[in-house]
Scaffold this motif. Structure first.
Motif, PDB file in Angstrom:
ATOM      1  N   ASP A  14       0.847  -1.202   0.000  1.00 26.25           N
ATOM      2  CA  ASP A  14       0.000   0.000   0.000  1.00 26.25           C
ATOM      3  C   ASP A  14       0.885   1.255   0.000  1.00 26.25           C
ATOM      4  O   ASP A  14       0.572   2.249  -0.648  1.00 26.25           O
ATOM      5  CB  ASP A  14      -0.922   0.005   1.236  1.00 26.25           C
ATOM      6  CG  ASP A  14      -2.349   0.407   0.883  1.00 26.25           C
ATOM      7  OD1 ASP A  14      -2.530   0.994  -0.192  1.00 26.25           O
ATOM      8  OD2 ASP A  14      -3.275   0.151   1.673  1.00 26.25           O
ATOM      9  N   HIS A 202      -7.124  -1.915   9.048  1.00 18.30           N
ATOM     10  CA  HIS A 202      -6.272  -1.321   8.018  1.00 18.30           C
ATOM     11  C   HIS A 202      -6.884   0.057   7.723  1.00 18.30           C
ATOM     12  O   HIS A 202      -7.927   0.143   7.080  1.00 18.30           O
ATOM     13  CB  HIS A 202      -6.324  -2.252   6.796  1.00 18.30           C
ATOM     14  CG  HIS A 202      -5.664  -1.750   5.560  1.00 18.30           C
ATOM     15  ND1 HIS A 202      -4.528  -2.338   5.045  1.00 18.30           N
ATOM     16  CD2 HIS A 202      -5.968  -0.730   4.721  1.00 18.30           C
ATOM     17  CE1 HIS A 202      -4.182  -1.716   3.929  1.00 18.30           C
ATOM     18  NE2 HIS A 202      -5.038  -0.729   3.711  1.00 18.30           N
ATOM     19  N   HIS A 204      -6.962   4.121   6.483  1.00 17.68           N
ATOM     20  CA  HIS A 204      -6.395   5.178   5.633  1.00 17.68           C
ATOM     21  C   HIS A 204      -6.637   6.534   6.293  1.00 17.68           C
ATOM     22  O   HIS A 204      -7.501   6.687   7.158  1.00 17.68           O
ATOM     23  CB  HIS A 204      -6.980   5.096   4.223  1.00 17.68           C
ATOM     24  CG  HIS A 204      -6.282   4.028   3.414  1.00 17.68           C
ATOM     25  ND1 HIS A 204      -5.174   4.298   2.651  1.00 17.68           N
ATOM     26  CD2 HIS A 204      -6.513   2.702   3.302  1.00 17.68           C
ATOM     27  CE1 HIS A 204      -4.755   3.172   2.090  1.00 17.68           C
ATOM     28  NE2 HIS A 204      -5.561   2.183   2.462  1.00 17.68           N
ATOM     29  N   ASN A 238      -1.586   5.718   4.921  1.00 15.14           N
ATOM     30  CA  ASN A 238      -2.111   4.726   5.874  1.00 15.14           C
ATOM     31  C   ASN A 238      -1.731   5.144   7.288  1.00 15.14           C
ATOM     32  O   ASN A 238      -0.967   6.086   7.478  1.00 15.14           O
ATOM     33  CB  ASN A 238      -1.476   3.361   5.589  1.00 15.14           C
ATOM     34  CG  ASN A 238      -1.924   2.758   4.269  1.00 15.14           C
ATOM     35  OD1 ASN A 238      -1.853   3.399   3.229  1.00 15.14           O
ATOM     36  ND2 ASN A 238      -2.390   1.544   4.303  1.00 15.14           N
TER      37      ASN A 238
END
Ligand code: KIV
Ligand code: ZN
Length: 513
Positions: A14, A202, A204, A238
């Motif tokens: 990512d 996870h 962002h 992230n």
């Protein structure tokens, strides 16, 4: 007893999706080694179906890194999973990470599938991945905009199909800490078999809440956080590894949770990722920004001198940031240099050590005393070096207020010498034009940054550039006391990477959804 939260690093997958960040295989391997020293639990090495370069990176990392789980990403389709496994096969601890979107907006517009079709694809993908490895992670993309009831249904089925890790991504950085906390609690309470899998998040950072959301999820009971070094990643990035890890360490009294990360490696890892990706860390960034431990106001300085804890909640040594000592001079031998590098945490292989020592002697010849920060910059230079196609042998530049900037360069390629001269709008432009005449690569300079490594007139200049050659953008770095030499080294570093890609014919394909 503190709970141990697993750290899943996705800098190489990512993180590499950050606009402007491109890493070649060797650079990814260098970061993977740093992540292993950092002692993360898992590292996502790439998305093998995305391009031959991604495939090769995952394969190379899987072959070398033995103590960390290596993860490869795959959409919920067989061809992606086959490719992921092909790359992962040599890993000591392989994990296939398969994902599909579960939110109404993604299912209807992006996938054009009904919820039942998505449920079937998710289950079949997990079952298919299980043929290859025991360790299978499933992510419900855009989970925070999904119907929680449907989410739990999908999780129940994929756990029955064998998923060992269930990931809840806040794909578009939409949620808030209390809302995310409630969602995690809901999933735990409404997925009957949730105790058979580990729960992961996870997040962002589109609204600047990725770290806060990850920490709220830890409080709600998740076992794993997915993070990147310096918080790099798609769009706004992230959750930053260093922030989540240091929050858990510093506020262990509150979270009653910890990680196995060796925090003394954080600073080094952050500098490496920043140097290799060309994504600079803002000066006021938490934990790893240049000013994170700098006290400017007199009241603060006075307080810290009397008792550090007055204004410092963490110590710089905790993240491996040592005082910038003036340490070595030109009479320091190779042995002393190596010993000092070891103290700084760099255990370089013989060949890199020799190159770093040569650069150090060259620098020490011009600068009376070389500091830790100088040495770290030289080491970063060595780590970003690729097999040189062209090396800089000679540079002469003339410029000034009344003259036309002119540069002459001499480059060497496999023993052959090439010399060219050119005029330009400034000394850097002239030097780059002269290089272009030799290399003939149709390169466009997209970004140029110069910074001083330390303060003082004899500071080293560190230049990073982004250069487009065809479809790809290459990052280059150069270090020297002479900023034009640093500029040319950075440009050549990028062109050498492009040249080695062209020779290996590795186009970066785009991922088609
Ligand atoms: O943000 C996201 O949803 C992802 C998934 C592939 C986990 O990166
Ligand atoms: Zn993501």
């Amino acid at each position: 007893m503190s709970r141990v939260i697993k750290v899943f690093d996705t800098t190489l997958r990512d993180g590499e999706q950050s606009p402007g960040a491109t890493l070649n295989v060797l650079e990814k391997l260098e970061i993977a080694r740093a992540l292993e020293r950092l002692r993360v639990d898992a590292m996502e090495a790439g998305f093998p179906i995305a391009s031959p370069g991604d495939f090769e990176s995952v394969r190379t990392i899987a072959e070398e890194i033995r103590t960390v789980t290596i993860v490869a990403l795959a959409r919920a389709v067989e061809k992606d999973i086959d490719r992921a496994w092909e790359a992962l096969k040599p890993a000591a601890r392989p994990r296939i990470h398969t994902f599909i979107a579960t939110s109404p907006i993604h299912m209807e517009y992006k996938l054009r599938k009904t919820p039942n079709e998505v449920l079937r694809m998710a289950t079949e993908a997990v079952r298919y991945a299980k043929r290859f490895t025991e360790d299978v992670e499933f992510s419900a993309e855009d989970a925070t905009r999904s119907d929680p009831e449907f989410l739990c249904k999908v999780f129940e089925e994929v756990i029955n199909a064998g998923a060992t890790v269930i990931n809840i991504p806040d794909t578009v950085g939409y949620t808030t800490p209390s809302e995310f906390h409630n969602l995690i609690r809901y999933v735990i309470e409404h997925t009957p078999n949730i105790d058979r899998a580990e729960l992961s998040v996870h997040c962002h950072d589109d609204l600047g809440m990725a770290v806060a959301n990850s920490l709220a999820a830890v409080q709600a009971g998740v076992h794993q956080v997915e993070v990147t070094i310096n918080g790099i990643g798609e769009r706004a990035g992230n959750a930053a590894l260093e922030e989540v890890v240091m929050a858990l360490k510093t506020r262990n009294d509150f979270f009653n949770a910890t990680t196995l990360v060796d925090t003394r490696q954080i600073y080094r890892c952050s500098s490496l990722v920043s140097a290799l990706t060309g994504l600079h860390v803002q000066v006021n960034k938490s934990i790893v920004g240049k000013n994170a431990f700098a006290h400017e106001s007199g009241i603060h300085q006075d307080g810290v001198l009397k008792e550090r804890a007055t204004y410092e909640i963490m110590s710089p040594e905790d993240i491996g940031l040592t005082a910038n000592r003036l340490v070595l001079g030109k009479h320091s031998g190779r042995h002393a240099f190596r010993k000092h590098l070891l103290e700084l945490g760099y255990d370089l292989p013989e060949e890199e050590l020799s190159r770093a020592y040569e650069s150090f002697i060259e620098l020490a010849d011009r600068k009376k005393e070389v500091s830790d920060r100088d040495i770290e910059a030289l080491i970063r230079g060595e780590l970003t070096a690729v097999e040189d196609l062209y090396s800089l042998d000679y540079l002469h530049v003339s410029s000034g207020m009344t003259s036309i900037p002119t540069a002459t360069v001499r480059l060497v390629r496999e023993g052959q010498v090439f010399e060219e001269a050119a005029c330009g709008d400034g000394p850097v432009d002239a030097a780059y034009r002269a290089v272009d005449r030799v290399v003939q690569m149709d390169a466009t300079l997209e970004e140029y940054q110069l910074r001083a490594v330390t303060s003082g007139k004899d500071a080293l200049g560190e230049v990073s550039v982004k250069v487009r050659v065809g479809e790809r953008v290459y990052t280059g770095r150069g270090v020297s006391m002479d900023i034009i030499v640093a500029s040319v080294r950075a440009y050549l570093n990028a062109l050498n990477k492009a040249g080695s890609d062209l020779m290996r014919q590795l186009p970066k394909d785009s991922v088609c959804e």
